[in-house]
Enzyme design. Sequence first.
Site, PDB file in Angstrom:
ATOM      1  CB  SER A  80      -0.943  -0.052   1.209  1.00 27.73           C
ATOM      2  OG  SER A  80      -1.949   0.919   1.122  1.00 27.73           O
TER       3      SER A  80
ATOM      4  CG  ASP B 284      -5.810  -2.701  -3.947  1.00 27.52           C
ATOM      5  OD1 ASP B 284      -6.383  -1.861  -3.215  1.00 27.52           O
ATOM      6  OD2 ASP B 284      -4.733  -3.235  -3.643  1.00 27.52           O
TER       7      ASP B 284
ATOM      8  CG  HIS C  43      -5.350  -2.643   0.295  1.00 28.24           C
ATOM      9  ND1 HIS C  43      -4.857  -2.077  -0.871  1.00 28.24           N
ATOM     10  CD2 HIS C  43      -4.690  -2.027   1.316  1.00 28.24           C
ATOM     11  CE1 HIS C  43      -3.962  -1.154  -0.567  1.00 28.24           C
ATOM     12  NE2 HIS C  43      -3.840  -1.111   0.751  1.00 28.24           N
TER      13      HIS C  43
END
Length: 498
Positions: free
Chosen positions: A219, A437, A467
């Site tokens: 991320s 995502d 995610h």
Amino acid sequence: MAGCGGGPSDGKDGGGEGKDRSSTAPTDASTAGLPSSLTSQKLDWGRCKATADSAAPDAEWRCATLKAPLDWGKPDGKTIGIALIRARATGDDRVGSLLINFGGPGGSGVSSMPYFADTTAKLRERYDLVSWDPRGVGASEGVRCRGDQDIQAAEAVDTTPDTPAEEKAYFKDAGDFAKSCARAAGTLLAHVSTTDTARDMNLMRLVLGDTRLHYFGMSYGTELGGVYAHLFPKNVGRMILDGVVDPTVDSVGQSENQARGFQRALDDYLKSLGEDPRKGTQKIVELLDRLDAKPLPTSSGRGLNQSLALTGIVLPLYSQTRWPELTDALKAAEQGDGSGLLSLADEYDERDSAGRYGTSSQSQRVISCLDDKRRPSPEDAKKVLPEFDRISPVFGKFLGWDTAGWCYDWPVAGQFDTPQVSAPGAAPILLVGNTGDPATPYEGTRRMADELGKGVGVELTWKGEGHVAYGSGSDCVDATVDAYLLDGKVPKDGKVCS
């Protein structure tokens, strides 16, 4: 959360078993000019301490504190402590240390790392697994701008204001938060940027004894990895970026990307139920509109308002395994009980049963507002609202207003519009993109690859949901990542895992 035991060493070998004699710090031009008190420091690894929130992790996890400059422009000046956690490699054929950042910005690696022990067990066969609390986070001079009572009070602020009075309250709350952060953080507020943390990582690498940095960023950690590669391309070893941030857009563009990504994930969720996404979306919009007018009762005695409900919807979209929880919570809300969505919102906000909140969201704001140069005004936000609402009828208004509210009246200027990640000459970096995502939409993967430069970014696609991809259920993704990190096998650019 696990705390860190042991403090920064003064560089003298005191003979304790916690001293790190695994390797000698390599000579490195990228750290030339730093004082020897930093480059020659020895990490004093000790048992991680328990906190009020959790017991200490197992003894295999050890904690230490790295000394780093407060201001990287003045490396001989004041230092701060960077909290680290490590578990030694289990096999004999050790590659080195693998630094892992779980995202945020604002996430605590010290508290997160032990929970990923099973997921990363194979990687630990050849790597010492190392994570840390970035500066401004947790045990690394963590910033706490608001107390628990003030956080709960702020939950009553309408984050999608519909009237001049609500708009005034929204921006007053944002300005008050900025002022409280300035008071709480002091001089640290100007030194918690992604670039600062990337330089901390380079010092970690040196002190841990690695010639090159082996890194797994998830991320926001992908942006951090890209910035590191830009600053230190010759020091890049094996680097995985999973759930890739789009480095080509500014903060407003990132919000637009997220509006698109979360709506796409919500559509996929609704399709999994056999619902028409447009009709399902409209039903959720109508629920949120009702909550905007009148909060729902919950079993806790607190009301579920529109903002909290939206947060509760966001959380389970991060993982397909949690979609059934969203279904149950939405059904209950339609029947007049907001408890399920409130519970999900509290989990997202790190609120425990005693009403205590975690600080990662506060650290996230402090770090991202120092990174972001752009400061949209309330009028700027109003201009983007129609397009954001078109992209996502559920999330668009919140994210549109957030473009101005997030860093409103921030006391420190931002550093860049978009992060610099070009890294010519770096070793191949494996980028893992997930087509479903919500938080870092798939399109950012290709854009990161292009920005890193020809021959550097290698793209791996997973046709999945949720995610990030590694450890999320794809044997193909896990095997490809393991082969790259453990054996140095770079896959063909454009490989697809379905």
